[in-house]
Design a protein around this motif. Sequence first.
Motif, mmCIF file in Angstrom:
data_model
loop_
_atom_site.group_PDB
_atom_site.id
_atom_site.type_symbol
_atom_site.label_atom_id
_atom_site.label_comp_id
_atom_site.label_asym_id
_atom_site.label_seq_id
_atom_site.Cartn_x
_atom_site.Cartn_y
_atom_site.Cartn_z
ATOM 1 N N GLY A 105 -9.717 50.584 -8.459
ATOM 2 C CA GLY A 105 -10.324 50.221 -7.058
ATOM 3 C C GLY A 105 -9.923 48.155 -7.046
ATOM 4 N N PHE A 106 -10.441 48.042 -7.968
ATOM 5 C CA PHE A 106 -10.809 46.794 -8.114
ATOM 6 C C PHE A 106 -9.820 45.821 -8.547
ATOM 7 C CE2 PHE A 106 -12.531 43.012 -9.994
ATOM 8 C CZ PHE A 106 -13.538 42.510 -9.081
ATOM 9 N N VAL A 107 -9.518 46.704 -9.914
ATOM 10 C CA VAL A 107 -8.862 45.150 -10.879
ATOM 11 C C VAL A 107 -7.240 44.493 -10.313
ATOM 12 C CG1 VAL A 107 -7.159 46.174 -13.023
ATOM 13 C CG2 VAL A 107 -9.573 46.495 -12.623
ATOM 14 N N LYS A 108 -7.003 45.851 -9.642
ATOM 15 C CA LYS A 108 -5.311 45.443 -9.163
ATOM 16 C C LYS A 108 -5.463 43.754 -8.455
ATOM 17 C CE LYS A 108 -2.890 46.982 -5.520
ATOM 18 N NZ LYS A 108 -1.958 47.965 -4.373
ATOM 19 N N GLY A 109 -6.107 44.258 -7.084
ATOM 20 C CA GLY A 109 -6.623 42.868 -6.321
ATOM 21 C C GLY A 109 -6.666 41.655 -7.804
ATOM 22 N N TRP A 110 -8.284 41.830 -8.242
ATOM 23 C CA TRP A 110 -8.255 40.613 -9.096
ATOM 24 C C TRP A 110 -7.135 39.911 -10.001
ATOM 25 C CZ3 TRP A 110 -8.615 40.855 -14.655
ATOM 26 C CH2 TRP A 110 -9.756 41.034 -15.343
ATOM 27 N N SER A 111 -6.677 41.210 -10.400
ATOM 28 C CA SER A 111 -5.834 40.596 -11.781
ATOM 29 C C SER A 111 -4.581 39.498 -10.701
ATOM 30 C CB SER A 111 -4.985 41.435 -12.092
ATOM 31 O OG SER A 111 -4.434 42.412 -11.452
ATOM 32 N N VAL A 112 -3.745 40.270 -9.657
ATOM 33 C CA VAL A 112 -2.805 39.676 -8.597
ATOM 34 C C VAL A 112 -3.083 38.402 -8.209
ATOM 35 C CG1 VAL A 112 -1.947 39.465 -6.946
ATOM 36 C CG2 VAL A 112 -2.133 41.608 -8.620
ATOM 37 N N GLU A 113 -4.848 38.356 -7.701
ATOM 38 C CA GLU A 113 -4.852 37.186 -7.780
ATOM 39 C C GLU A 113 -5.393 36.368 -8.652
ATOM 40 O OE1 GLU A 113 -10.137 34.723 -5.937
ATOM 41 O OE2 GLU A 113 -9.738 37.477 -5.700
ATOM 42 N N ARG A 114 -5.899 36.879 -9.501
ATOM 43 C CA ARG A 114 -6.048 35.653 -11.016
ATOM 44 C C ARG A 114 -4.834 34.879 -11.351
ATOM 45 N NH1 ARG A 114 -6.609 36.279 -16.527
ATOM 46 N NH2 ARG A 114 -8.295 35.209 -17.034
ATOM 47 N N ALA A 115 -4.121 35.736 -11.459
ATOM 48 C CA ALA A 115 -2.630 35.874 -11.698
ATOM 49 C C ALA A 115 -1.876 34.611 -10.590
ATOM 50 C CB ALA A 115 -1.708 36.472 -12.360
ATOM 51 N N ALA A 116 -1.971 34.376 -9.893
ATOM 52 C CA ALA A 116 -1.093 33.346 -8.629
ATOM 53 C C ALA A 116 -2.139 32.533 -8.976
ATOM 54 C CB ALA A 116 -1.659 34.344 -7.170
ATOM 55 N N HIS A 117 -3.483 32.179 -9.138
ATOM 56 C CA HIS A 117 -4.177 31.198 -9.432
ATOM 57 C C HIS A 117 -3.743 30.164 -10.519
ATOM 58 C CE1 HIS A 117 -6.004 30.302 -5.442
ATOM 59 N NE2 HIS A 117 -5.921 32.380 -5.355
ATOM 60 N N ARG A 118 -3.419 31.208 -11.664
ATOM 61 C CA ARG A 118 -3.575 30.716 -12.927
ATOM 62 C C ARG A 118 -1.960 29.986 -12.864
ATOM 63 N NH1 ARG A 118 -6.360 31.600 -17.405
ATOM 64 N NH2 ARG A 118 -4.349 32.621 -18.980
ATOM 65 N N HIS A 119 -1.089 30.738 -12.619
ATOM 66 C CA HIS A 119 0.419 30.675 -12.772
ATOM 67 C C HIS A 119 1.221 30.182 -11.765
ATOM 68 C CE1 HIS A 119 -0.502 32.646 -17.030
ATOM 69 N NE2 HIS A 119 -1.298 33.355 -15.763
ATOM 70 N N LEU A 120 1.346 30.799 -10.980
ATOM 71 C CA LEU A 120 2.020 30.016 -9.264
ATOM 72 C C LEU A 120 1.634 28.580 -9.045
ATOM 73 C CD1 LEU A 120 2.628 33.264 -7.531
ATOM 74 C CD2 LEU A 120 4.483 32.215 -9.110
ATOM 75 N N ALA A 121 0.140 28.731 -8.975
ATOM 76 C CA ALA A 121 -0.511 27.514 -8.132
ATOM 77 C C ALA A 121 0.008 26.278 -8.423
ATOM 78 C CB ALA A 121 -2.147 27.430 -8.117
#
Length: 265
Positions: A105-121
Amino acid sequence: MSRPPRLVEVAEIMGTAISIHVVGDPDRTAFEAAVAACFDELRFVDRVFSPYRDDSDVLRIARGELAMTDASPWVAEVAEACARAEADTGGLFTAWWAGVFDPTGFVKGWSVERAAHRHLAPLLTERGVLAAGINAGGDLQLLTAPAADWVWNVAIVDPADRSRVLATLPVRDGAVATSGTAERGAHIVDPRSGTPATGVVSATVAVAGLAHADVWATAAVVAGPDDLSWISRAGRSTGLLVDDTGRIRRWLDGVEVQVRASIAG
């Protein structure tokens, strides 16, 4: 004024459709590299945390085959974040239900937030790029270039009629997560009682980061439709809750602003 172009790529990861959206006209090589990096990272997260892969670190830990200290460093990071979330929610959220570490219940949100900031920002620094975001099964992490005149308008749909919009949330930089029984039935267990949480058909929470949004959307379902005392602990959150009678409760920055007896009312 014409609408700006939007580039979209979709992949099936973590058992759901994950789409990457970039608004504007980025360098195609940079766009493709960012998309590939996002998807590769999310696939790696799935290999580490999936409750359905026999070789995932999480299942190997549960079977006693792998010590948490020998697992991917992300496991310890997520475990620490889940412990904080459990404390912050007063036990409405937990990753240790029945004594087994399961941070699904935590990992999807955590990983998507992390990937967005690391690679899309980083794409937002390019000329002509207005915004970027990831949609993971309806949960969103959204980014906008600082100088861009762009707002993401996020629709919250009626859980009883997916063609009907109950509200629209304007978001420049932030996350929106939805949980409840509408899509998957009573799949969230109330850790205080050990029984499925019922009563909340749909709970949508908007905050800065998707990990936080996912936690509090889960907490809203567990707390039930009559208890919004938790919203004062959720930080600067905005959201909307629909219960199984059709009643709507809405809040802004920790303060309830609207109650409607039914969706039709």
